[in-house]
Design a protein around this motif. Structure first.
Motif, PDB file in Angstrom:
ATOM      1  N   SER A 169      -1.263  19.995  -6.034  1.00 46.88           N
ATOM      2  CA  SER A 169      -1.985  18.541  -5.410  1.00 46.88           C
ATOM      3  C   SER A 169      -1.645  17.008  -6.245  1.00 46.88           C
ATOM      4  O   SER A 169      -1.810  16.196  -5.779  1.00 46.88           O
ATOM      5  CB  SER A 169      -3.720  18.658  -5.173  1.00 46.88           C
ATOM      6  N   GLU A 170      -2.635  17.219  -7.401  1.00 53.15           N
ATOM      7  CA  GLU A 170      -2.807  16.490  -8.345  1.00 53.15           C
ATOM      8  C   GLU A 170      -1.292  15.193  -9.033  1.00 53.15           C
ATOM      9  O   GLU A 170      -0.952  13.675  -8.745  1.00 53.15           O
ATOM     10  CB  GLU A 170      -3.250  16.933  -9.897  1.00 53.15           C
ATOM     11  N   ASN A 171       0.289  16.114  -8.818  1.00 49.19           N
ATOM     12  CA  ASN A 171       1.169  15.151  -8.829  1.00 49.19           C
ATOM     13  C   ASN A 171       1.229  14.396  -7.583  1.00 49.19           C
ATOM     14  O   ASN A 171       2.229  13.425  -7.526  1.00 49.19           O
ATOM     15  CB  ASN A 171       1.799  16.504  -9.253  1.00 49.19           C
ATOM     16  N   LEU A 172       0.700  15.625  -6.333  1.00 49.20           N
ATOM     17  CA  LEU A 172       1.414  14.802  -4.891  1.00 49.20           C
ATOM     18  C   LEU A 172       0.637  13.615  -4.394  1.00 49.20           C
ATOM     19  O   LEU A 172       0.731  12.418  -4.157  1.00 49.20           O
ATOM     20  CB  LEU A 172       1.653  15.812  -3.756  1.00 49.20           C
ATOM     21  N   ALA A 229       0.795  -1.074  -0.142  1.00 52.27           N
ATOM     22  CA  ALA A 229       0.222   0.209  -0.351  1.00 52.27           C
ATOM     23  C   ALA A 229       1.094   1.220   0.207  1.00 52.27           C
ATOM     24  O   ALA A 229       1.481   1.605   0.168  1.00 52.27           O
ATOM     25  CB  ALA A 229      -1.063   0.121   0.921  1.00 52.27           C
ATOM     26  N   HIS A 230      -0.063   2.095  -0.451  1.00 49.67           N
ATOM     27  CA  HIS A 230       0.909   3.703  -0.845  1.00 49.67           C
ATOM     28  C   HIS A 230      -0.268   3.980  -0.383  1.00 49.67           C
ATOM     29  O   HIS A 230      -1.000   4.436  -1.297  1.00 49.67           O
ATOM     30  CB  HIS A 230       1.379   4.306  -2.163  1.00 49.67           C
ATOM     31  N   ILE A 231       0.132   5.616   1.286  1.00 56.58           N
ATOM     32  CA  ILE A 231      -0.864   6.138   1.389  1.00 56.58           C
ATOM     33  C   ILE A 231       0.113   7.457   1.402  1.00 56.58           C
ATOM     34  O   ILE A 231       0.764   7.498   2.035  1.00 56.58           O
ATOM     35  CB  ILE A 231      -1.011   5.569   3.301  1.00 56.58           C
ATOM     36  N   ALA A 232      -1.327   8.766   1.156  1.00 54.62           N
ATOM     37  CA  ALA A 232      -0.738   9.778   1.348  1.00 54.62           C
ATOM     38  C   ALA A 232      -1.191  10.758   2.455  1.00 54.62           C
ATOM     39  O   ALA A 232      -2.553  10.345   2.356  1.00 54.62           O
ATOM     40  CB  ALA A 232      -0.727  10.597   0.248  1.00 54.62           C
ATOM     41  N   VAL A 233      -0.548  11.713   3.054  1.00 52.51           N
ATOM     42  CA  VAL A 233      -1.587  11.413   4.628  1.00 52.51           C
ATOM     43  C   VAL A 233      -0.777  13.411   4.340  1.00 52.51           C
ATOM     44  O   VAL A 233       0.385  13.416   4.812  1.00 52.51           O
ATOM     45  CB  VAL A 233      -0.847  11.093   5.813  1.00 52.51           C
ATOM     46  N   VAL A 234      -2.327  13.970   3.893  1.00 55.40           N
ATOM     47  CA  VAL A 234      -2.382  15.679   3.784  1.00 55.40           C
ATOM     48  C   VAL A 234      -2.203  15.936   5.695  1.00 55.40           C
ATOM     49  O   VAL A 234      -3.541  16.192   6.489  1.00 55.40           O
ATOM     50  CB  VAL A 234      -2.734  16.126   3.019  1.00 55.40           C
ATOM     51  N   GLY A 235      -1.506  16.359   6.123  1.00 54.39           N
ATOM     52  CA  GLY A 235      -1.184  17.262   7.431  1.00 54.39           C
ATOM     53  C   GLY A 235      -0.492  16.583   8.463  1.00 54.39           C
ATOM     54  O   GLY A 235      -0.697  15.326   8.946  1.00 54.39           O
ATOM     55  N   ILE A 241       9.723   1.224   5.696  1.00 57.99           N
ATOM     56  CA  ILE A 241       9.129   2.400   5.482  1.00 57.99           C
ATOM     57  C   ILE A 241       9.590   2.438   4.308  1.00 57.99           C
ATOM     58  O   ILE A 241      11.165   3.089   4.329  1.00 57.99           O
ATOM     59  CB  ILE A 241       8.254   2.505   6.021  1.00 57.99           C
ATOM     60  N   GLU A 242       8.874   3.063   3.138  1.00 61.57           N
ATOM     61  CA  GLU A 242       9.722   3.660   1.936  1.00 61.57           C
ATOM     62  C   GLU A 242       9.001   5.124   2.437  1.00 61.57           C
ATOM     63  O   GLU A 242       7.939   5.400   2.491  1.00 61.57           O
ATOM     64  CB  GLU A 242       8.807   3.399   0.905  1.00 61.57           C
ATOM     65  N   ILE A 243      10.014   6.623   2.708  1.00 60.94           N
ATOM     66  CA  ILE A 243       9.020   7.708   3.195  1.00 60.94           C
ATOM     67  C   ILE A 243       9.363   9.028   2.631  1.00 60.94           C
ATOM     68  O   ILE A 243      10.108   9.465   2.269  1.00 60.94           O
ATOM     69  CB  ILE A 243       9.223   8.368   4.561  1.00 60.94           C
ATOM     70  N   THR A 244       8.210   9.820   1.572  1.00 59.99           N
ATOM     71  CA  THR A 244       8.563  10.788   1.049  1.00 59.99           C
ATOM     72  C   THR A 244       8.091  11.931   1.714  1.00 59.99           C
ATOM     73  O   THR A 244       7.049  12.046   2.511  1.00 59.99           O
ATOM     74  CB  THR A 244       7.524  10.808  -0.577  1.00 59.99           C
ATOM     75  N   SER A 245       8.841  12.569   1.944  1.00 61.70           N
ATOM     76  CA  SER A 245       8.789  14.003   3.008  1.00 61.70           C
ATOM     77  C   SER A 245       8.198  15.190   1.940  1.00 61.70           C
ATOM     78  O   SER A 245       9.149  15.894   1.506  1.00 61.70           O
ATOM     79  CB  SER A 245       9.485  14.831   3.897  1.00 61.70           C
ATOM     80  N   ILE A 246       7.433  15.568   1.701  1.00 57.68           N
ATOM     81  CA  ILE A 246       6.982  16.679   0.513  1.00 57.68           C
ATOM     82  C   ILE A 246       6.571  18.210   2.045  1.00 57.68           C
ATOM     83  O   ILE A 246       5.125  18.038   2.574  1.00 57.68           O
ATOM     84  CB  ILE A 246       5.445  17.002   0.228  1.00 57.68           C
ATOM     85  N   LYS A 247       7.899  18.986   1.698  1.00 55.18           N
ATOM     86  CA  LYS A 247       7.453  20.252   2.536  1.00 55.18           C
ATOM     87  C   LYS A 247       6.815  21.042   1.728  1.00 55.18           C
ATOM     88  O   LYS A 247       7.233  22.287   1.141  1.00 55.18           O
ATOM     89  CB  LYS A 247       9.298  20.880   2.943  1.00 55.18           C
TER      90      LYS A 247
END
Length: 214
Positions: free
Chosen positions: A89-92, A6-12, A75-81
């Motif tokens: 938003s679409e790309n992320l 699973a790839h989960i995106a968390v905003v906030g 875990i593979e973590i991508t941190s978006i500052k």
């Protein structure tokens, strides 16, 4: 789908974001994208469990990523500052299997909802205010979007700033647990996902209710 796939995106990365990211990390989610452009503030530490006094003044997403990686090396973590906008938003978000909304304002929720609707990505929503929390799922299995469900921008989805409403840590923790539970149910293809329903709890009154959404 397995947790590892699973790839989960968390905003906030506020109170909800911290607790939700930690739970997903401990579950063994394979890939986690976290998006936030704020810095850690001392006044918020009581409900933002990934941070401490040494974190104050640093970017939330960077501290969160380091704390999460220390708990799960696989875990593979991508941190978006960055702040989520109509331009990025679409790309992320478009490649995520599930997007978890841990924001605190209606404009951000609508932006997340629009991308999730376009790419048929389930959006797990949680809002907290006072002693109360709300949990729902949108855009799951061709289900209705947030915008289509709440066409009048009803009060339930407005003015959800944790600072203004003095939300206590236990409220945030409970809401996060319900939110992560929806992620788990979606990954397991459970029949009880809260698409088309709104779960509301009030810890002051010890009430837990589920409402059907039109």
């Amino acid at each position: 789908m397995s947790y590892e796939e699973a790839h989960i995106a968390v905003v906030g990365c506020g109170g909800l974001g911290c607790a939700t990211q930690l739970s997903l990390t401990l579950l063994g989610i394979g890939k986690l994208t976290i998006i936030d452009d704020d810095i850690v503030e001392k006044d918020n530490l009581q409900r933002q469990i990934l941070f401490d006094l040494n974190s104050v003044g640093h970017y939330k997403c960077e501290i969160a990523a380091a704390e999460l990686k220390a708990r799960n090396k696989t875990i593979e973590i991508t941190s978006i500052k960055e702040r989520l906008t109509s331009k990025n938003s679409e790309n992320l978000l478009k490649n995520a299997h599930i997007v978890v909304d841990c924001t605190d304002n209606y404009a951000s929720r609508l932006l997340i909802d629009s991308i999730c609707k376009k790419y048929a990505i389930p959006m797990v929503y949680t809002g907290v205010k006072g002693e109360e929390g709300h949990i729902s799922v949108f855009n799951y299995k061709n289900g209705k979007s947030l915008a289509a469900t709440f066409t009048d921008e009803q009060e339930i989805f407005q003015n959800e700033d944790c600072n203004d409403s003095r939300v206590m840590p236990q409220i945030v923790s409970m809401a996060s647990n319900f939110q992560v539970n929806e992620v788990v149910k979606i990954l397991r293809d459970a029949s009880t996902v809260l698409q088309g329903k709104l779960q509301v709890f009030n810890l002051a009154k010890n009430t837990f209710r589920i409402f059907d959404l039109k």
